[in-house]
Enzyme design. Structure first.
Site, PDB file in Angstrom:
ATOM      1  N   ALA A 194     162.819 -47.507  81.332  1.00  6.64           N
ATOM      2  CA  ALA A 194     163.864 -47.648  80.279  1.00  6.64           C
ATOM      3  C   ALA A 194     163.645 -46.564  79.564  1.00  6.64           C
ATOM      4  O   ALA A 194     162.730 -46.376  79.177  1.00  6.64           O
ATOM      5  CB  ALA A 194     163.511 -50.069  79.821  1.00  6.64           C
ATOM      6  N   GLY A 233     159.999 -49.646  84.650  1.00  5.98           N
ATOM      7  CA  GLY A 233     160.914 -49.607  85.125  1.00  5.98           C
ATOM      8  C   GLY A 233     161.820 -49.268  86.445  1.00  5.98           C
ATOM      9  O   GLY A 233     162.385 -49.313  87.616  1.00  5.98           O
ATOM     10  N   GLU A 259     159.854 -50.031  88.933  1.00  9.52           N
ATOM     11  CA  GLU A 259     160.533 -51.226  89.240  1.00  9.52           C
ATOM     12  C   GLU A 259     162.184 -51.395  90.283  1.00  9.52           C
ATOM     13  O   GLU A 259     162.066 -52.288  90.933  1.00  9.52           O
ATOM     14  CB  GLU A 259     160.856 -53.094  88.243  1.00  9.52           C
ATOM     15  CG  GLU A 259     159.445 -52.628  87.233  1.00  9.52           C
ATOM     16  CD  GLU A 259     159.999 -54.202  85.888  1.00  9.52           C
ATOM     17  OE1 GLU A 259     160.760 -53.308  85.292  1.00  9.52           O
ATOM     18  OE2 GLU A 259     159.788 -55.298  85.787  1.00  9.52           O
ATOM     19  N   GLU A 274     154.233 -51.494  80.784  1.00  8.56           N
ATOM     20  CA  GLU A 274     154.707 -51.560  79.402  1.00  8.56           C
ATOM     21  C   GLU A 274     154.084 -52.210  78.399  1.00  8.56           C
ATOM     22  O   GLU A 274     154.416 -52.231  77.700  1.00  8.56           O
ATOM     23  CB  GLU A 274     155.921 -52.950  80.365  1.00  8.56           C
ATOM     24  CG  GLU A 274     156.217 -52.311  81.102  1.00  8.56           C
ATOM     25  CD  GLU A 274     157.061 -51.548  82.316  1.00  8.56           C
ATOM     26  OE1 GLU A 274     156.190 -51.684  83.051  1.00  8.56           O
ATOM     27  OE2 GLU A 274     158.337 -52.104  82.687  1.00  8.56           O
TER      28      GLU A 274
HETATM   29  N1  3HC Z   1     162.075 -43.778  77.043  1.00  4.33           N
HETATM   30  C1  3HC Z   1     162.457 -42.415  76.568  1.00  4.33           C
HETATM   31  N2  3HC Z   1     162.196 -41.625  76.366  1.00  4.33           N
HETATM   32  C2  3HC Z   1     161.255 -41.173  77.393  1.00  4.33           C
HETATM   33  C3  3HC Z   1     160.142 -42.375  78.033  1.00  4.33           C
HETATM   34  C4  3HC Z   1     161.507 -43.431  78.122  1.00  4.33           C
HETATM   35  N3  3HC Z   1     160.802 -44.403  78.754  1.00  4.33           N
HETATM   36  N4  3HC Z   1     159.407 -41.664  78.507  1.00  4.33           N
HETATM   37  C5  3HC Z   1     159.174 -40.188  78.131  1.00  4.33           C
HETATM   38  N5  3HC Z   1     159.879 -40.262  77.022  1.00  4.33           N
HETATM   39  C6  3HC Z   1     160.576 -38.841  76.104  1.00  4.33           C
HETATM   40  C7  3HC Z   1     159.626 -39.030  75.800  1.00  4.33           C
HETATM   41  O1  3HC Z   1     159.473 -39.195  74.456  1.00  4.33           O
HETATM   42  C8  3HC Z   1     159.591 -37.376  75.681  1.00  4.33           C
HETATM   43  O2  3HC Z   1     160.512 -36.895  74.216  1.00  4.33           O
HETATM   44  P1  3HC Z   1     160.548 -35.808  73.241  1.00  4.33           P
HETATM   45  O3  3HC Z   1     160.846 -34.211  73.969  1.00  4.33           O
HETATM   46  O4  3HC Z   1     162.036 -35.363  72.632  1.00  4.33           O
HETATM   47  O5  3HC Z   1     158.701 -35.338  73.063  1.00  4.33           O
HETATM   48  C9  3HC Z   1     160.071 -36.346  76.765  1.00  4.33           C
HETATM   49  O6  3HC Z   1     160.574 -38.037  77.109  1.00  4.33           O
HETATM   50  C10 3HC Z   1     159.701 -35.786  77.553  1.00  4.33           C
HETATM   51  O7  3HC Z   1     158.042 -36.826  78.116  1.00  4.33           O
HETATM   52  P2  3HC Z   1     156.217 -36.830  77.480  1.00  4.33           P
HETATM   53  O8  3HC Z   1     156.119 -35.399  76.595  1.00  4.33           O
HETATM   54  O9  3HC Z   1     155.370 -37.950  76.977  1.00  4.33           O
HETATM   55  O10 3HC Z   1     155.913 -36.136  79.471  1.00  4.33           O
HETATM   56  P3  3HC Z   1     155.191 -35.514  80.108  1.00  4.33           P
HETATM   57  O11 3HC Z   1     155.265 -35.230  81.250  1.00  4.33           O
HETATM   58  O12 3HC Z   1     154.037 -35.988  79.894  1.00  4.33           O
HETATM   59  O13 3HC Z   1     155.158 -37.597  80.197  1.00  4.33           O
HETATM   60  C11 3HC Z   1     155.386 -39.479  81.036  1.00  4.33           C
HETATM   61  C12 3HC Z   1     156.087 -38.870  81.610  1.00  4.33           C
HETATM   62  C13 3HC Z   1     154.468 -39.978  82.323  1.00  4.33           C
HETATM   63  C14 3HC Z   1     156.062 -40.016  82.124  1.00  4.33           C
HETATM   64  C15 3HC Z   1     155.367 -40.392  79.485  1.00  4.33           C
HETATM   65  O14 3HC Z   1     156.533 -39.573  79.583  1.00  4.33           O
HETATM   66  C16 3HC Z   1     155.659 -41.709  80.054  1.00  4.33           C
HETATM   67  O15 3HC Z   1     154.393 -42.660  80.219  1.00  4.33           O
HETATM   68  N6  3HC Z   1     156.402 -42.210  78.916  1.00  4.33           N
HETATM   69  C17 3HC Z   1     156.859 -44.117  79.213  1.00  4.33           C
HETATM   70  C18 3HC Z   1     156.847 -44.216  80.636  1.00  4.33           C
HETATM   71  C19 3HC Z   1     157.077 -45.872  80.128  1.00  4.33           C
HETATM   72  O16 3HC Z   1     155.974 -46.694  79.046  1.00  4.33           O
HETATM   73  N7  3HC Z   1     157.775 -46.910  80.720  1.00  4.33           N
HETATM   74  C20 3HC Z   1     157.752 -47.739  80.780  1.00  4.33           C
HETATM   75  C21 3HC Z   1     159.846 -48.036  80.396  1.00  4.33           C
HETATM   76  S1  3HC Z   1     159.714 -49.504  79.822  1.00  4.33           S
HETATM   77  C22 3HC Z   1     160.262 -49.971  80.251  1.00  4.33           C
HETATM   78  O17 3HC Z   1     160.393 -49.946  81.932  1.00  4.33           O
HETATM   79  C23 3HC Z   1     161.307 -51.772  80.349  1.00  4.33           C
HETATM   80  C24 3HC Z   1     161.235 -52.119  81.806  1.00  4.33           C
HETATM   81  O18 3HC Z   1     160.148 -52.909  82.268  1.00  4.33           O
HETATM   82  C25 3HC Z   1     162.518 -53.282  81.594  1.00  4.33           C
END
Ligand code: 3HC
Ligand code: NAI
Length: 705
Positions: free
Chosen positions: A62, A103, A106, A126
């Site tokens: 997400a 997501g 998922e 998450e």
């Molecule tokens: N949403 C919005 N922005 C995101 C994002 C996300 N899910 N994941 C990463 N970003 C953004 C970061 O804030 C960063 O932005 P910036 O350059 O402006 O600072 C940019 O993307 C790059 O991210 P990273 O610096 O973290 O890049 P890496 O390559 O080091 O890591 C990653 C990549 C492993 C994908 C890491 O970004 C990460 O762990 N992201 C979060 C993943 C996550 O928690 N997903 C679950 C989301 S909740 C969900 O999905 C709910 C669902 O169940 C309904």
């Protein structure tokens, strides 16, 4: 460009998510996906569908920035879209590469077949955002990978490798090649599935993975017990377990609804807001307003570390762990041998726990070279000094480094208290001098306070911030002051803990309150771990320098000094504020209690009952207040940087977002008023900072500062 790009490979439709940098499932992507599913289901020219991510990954889930906002009415939730995707009669294949997280995974689980490329990370993280997988992850993953595996992955939030995912049945096919190869393999799989004409294998209709729970009724309770320590104070991990449990007792549709309800309860709560703050704070910290991202950096291909004691040894390991050759310098051969032996023992302990292979240990040890002559550092790219905390020793060393090292070397000091500018003044190149303040144990703690001196060059700052990442650390840029950000705030916290003991609390009371709040341990267990003698020596030096304790200030070392006079230095001597027996578990000691009671009497305190609330406020509000001063002085760039320091250097709980964010959740007016009361009751050291007062008066938080 559309958020979902559609291409054709013969009779296969290829859908590419297109939302850089991580293909987050924001509104336009969801809208595009939803429309494509509807359209392609009816398209007679399409036999099957492949879903993938354009750019560097499949999908990171997400779009976290959208949490707390309301989507336009026509944009459906991801859960509903995935239910429709899974229900398609035409085969849907996921071509996964890079990352499939949250997501993103998922979405992949909603497909009927999963093909995955090399070096890919998959998982449901998450929980580390204070929520749970809210688009079917808690219902589909256990059906596919088994209940135990799903519980472990969802509750830890750990991302697994493609190989582990394959073994667990999450991925059906591994492809060794680039993104195009993965897509080709997925298209081939889609063609084969379409040709076979068998009904799609839907994750939600599978039950194989759920069987293990049926014969094991205590599985969930046992799991809850095993996670109790890690999950203390949090709601999300328990909600994750409840949802997986629901998968084993409810029909899919009911389980999905249950998951949705639990998700909604969590997403706007303070726990989730705090963890989202932590997520963005950790990314923001790398951005330095006056050192733009395109600032040139210097190549760092090797390192030198001077001093192979507690910190130097750990820092040398950090470089070796990152694959960089490192030369370690001690002035005496015997100290060098002892230091290198300690490093080897440290690695050997990890090998014996099965967390490192002997081969890898040998490789890392092979990267570490010892020497006793500073000239060995002539060609080094960066030198980190970790010798005794003494200005004269450090200045003398930096003057020698200035003569020995090549032009352009970065000269870093690991000092925890000394003035980096004064150290830099011993060289002819102060622009190349910077502080790299690692935390103990350096090979474990992730924080690096990178201390910018008055003359430190932008290029040096950019290089060291980048290096922090290469070393697997979180670098926070701070300015020069006594104790920098972390230890300067810690000082306030420890002082009040000591005062509370004089007034009526016992170390175990204070440690319990702080532990229950979420820190890994309380201040007294922490002092016992770090060694009480460290602070004792510092206090003695200060008293000597000042010619006694100043008469206008209350001295916080009275009891601590008595403890140290008895040689109770903490864990290393088996006794400190607590006693330790053979292990590392602190046990209250009646001898310490006797010293405390006697000292209270000597100091004229009538011991009183101190509430848990007062303990928390007395320990943490002054810490926040000092953070406000640090912010006001520009020592930290942002309040969120201070939060990062505390989460990674001291284990401040993520689910509280760090001390400054936590303070915002309490309300700065409350904190300012309480500090004003403490100032009256305790003394001038509790006076609220001007910034705290101003923000409180304006009804603002540190997030607005
Ligand atoms: N949403 C919005 N922005 C995101 C994002 C996300 N899910 N994941 C990463 N970003 C953004 C970061 O804030 C960063 O932005 P910036 O350059 O402006 O600072 C940019 O993307 C790059 O991210 P990273 O610096 O973290 O890049 P890496 O390559 O080091 O890591 C990653 C990549 C492993 C994908 C890491 O970004 C990460 O762990 N992201 C979060 C993943 C996550 O928690 N997903 C679950 C989301 S909740 C969900 O999905 C709910 C669902 O169940 C309904
Ligand atoms: P330590 O006493 O364990 O190690 C210092 C080492 O430096 C000793 O092995 C000594 O032989 C060596 N040394 C002294 N002078 C030298 C010289 N001129 N040339 C080569 N080697 C020399 O000290 P520790 O704890 O490792 O601290 C080192 C530095 O790190 C200090 O500046 C300290 O303030 C800082 N620091 C310490 C932390 C801790 O928790 N111990 C945490 C963060 C920073």
């Amino acid at each position: 460009m559309s958020a979902v790009i559609e291409e054709r490979r013969g009779r296969i439709a290829l859908l590419k998510l297109n939302n850089p940098p991580v293909n987050g499932l924001g509104w336009p992507v969801r809208e595009g996906l939803d429309a494509a599913i509807d359209r392609l289901g009816k398209d007679a020219d399409v036999d099957a569908i492949v879903v993938t991510g354009d750019g560097r990954m499949f999908c990171a889930g997400a779009d976290i920035r959208e949490f707390g906002t309301t989507p336009p009415e026509h944009v459906r939730g991801l859960g509903k879209i995935l239910t429709d995707l899974e229900a398609m009669e035409k085969p849907v294949v996921a071509a996964i590469h890079g990352v499939a997280a949250g997501g993103g995974l998922e979405l992949a689980l909603g497909c009927h077949h999963r093909v995955c490329g090399p070096k890919t990370k998959l998982g449901l993280p998450e929980v580390s955002l204070g929520i749970l997988p809210g688009a079917g992850g808690t219902q589909r993953l256990p059906r596919v990978a088994g209940v135990a595996k799903a519980l472990e992955m969802i509750v830890s939030g750990r991302l697994v490798s493609e190989k582990e995912a394959f073994k667990a049945g999450i991925v059906d096919e591994l492809v060794d090649g680039d993104v195009d190869a993965v897509i080709d393999a997925a298209v081939a799989a889609a063609e084969k599935l379409a040709a076979a004409g068998v009904p799609p294998r839907r994750s939600g209709e599978r039950s194989d993975g759920l069987k293990e729970a049926q014969g094991n009724p205590s599985l969930f309770d046992d799991f809850r017990k095993s996670m109790a320590k890690r999950a203390r104070g949090m709601n999300a991990p328990y909600a994750c377990v409840r949802c997986v449990e629901a998968a084993t007792t409810m029909a899919l549709a009911d389980g999905l609804q249950y998951e949705r309800d639990e998700f909604v309860k969590l997403v706007d709560a303070i726990e989730a807001k705090s963890m989202r703050h932590a997520f963005f704070a950790e990314r923001e910290v790398a951005k330095i307003p006056d050192v733009p991202a395109d600032t040139p950096t210097r190549p760092i291909q090797n390192a030198g570390v001077i001093g192979c004691g507690t910190m130097g040894g750990g820092i040398a390991m950090v470089f070796a762990n990152a694959g960089l050759p490192v030369t370690v310098i001690e002035s005496e051969q015997s100290a060098l041998d002892a230091g290198l032996e300690k490093i080897a023992n440290n690695y050997a302990a990890t090998v014996s726990k099965g967390r490192l292979s002997q081969e890898e240990m040998d490789r890392r040890m092979g990267l570490i070279t010892g020497a006793t002559d500073l000239t060995e550092l002539a060609a080094t790219d960066i030198v980190v000094e970790a010798v005794f905390e003494n200005m004269d020793v450090k200045k003398e060393l930096f003057a020698r480094l200035d003569k020995v090292c090549k032009p352009g070397v970065i000269l870093a000091t690991n000092t925890s208290t000394l003035d980096v500018d004064e150290i830099a003044s011993a060289t002819s190149r102060p622009q190349d001098v910077i502080g790299t303040h690692f935390f103990s144990p350096a090979n474990v703690m992730r924080l690096m306070e990178n201390v910018r001196g008055e003359k430190t060059a932008d290029e040096v700052i950019a290089t060291v911030m980048k290096l922090s990442k290469t070393l697997g650390k979180v670098g926070v840029l701070v300015g020069v002051c006594h104790g920098f950000v972390g230890n300067r705030m810690l000082h306030q916290y420890l002082r009040e803990a000591m005062f509370l003991v004089e007034e009526g609390a016992l170390p175990q009371d204070i440690d319990r309150v702080i532990y229950d709040f979420g820190l890994p341990m309380g201040p007294f267990a922490m002092c016992d771990l770090a060694g009480n003698d460290v602070g004792w020596r510092v206090r003695q030096e200060q008293i000597k320098a000042q010619g006694g304790t100043p008469s206008n200030a209350r001295y916080s070392g009275t009891i601590a000094d008595k403890i140290c006079d008895l040689g109770r230095f903490g864990q290393k001597t088996g006794k400190g504020w607590f006693k330790y027996g053979d292990g590392r578990t602190p046990t209250p000691d009646p001898d310490v209690e006797a010293i405390i009671l006697e000292t209270s009497k000597e100091l004229g305190f009538a011991r009183r009952e101190i509430s848990d609330e007062e303990i928390l406020q007395r320990c943490l509000y002054p810490l926040v207040n000092e953070g406000a001063k640090i912010l006001d002085e520009g020592i930290a760039l942002r309040a969120s940087d201070i939060d990062v320091v505390w989460m990674h250097g001291y284990g401040f709980p993520r689910f509280r977002g760090g001390p400054m964010f936590w303070a915002d959740t309490i309300g700065l007016q409350t904190i300012a008023e309480t500090m004003q009361r403490f100032e009256k009751e305790q003394g001038p050291w509790m006076a609220p900072s001007p910034l705290l007062l101003k923000l409180a008066a304006d009804g603002k938080g540190f997030g607005d500062a």
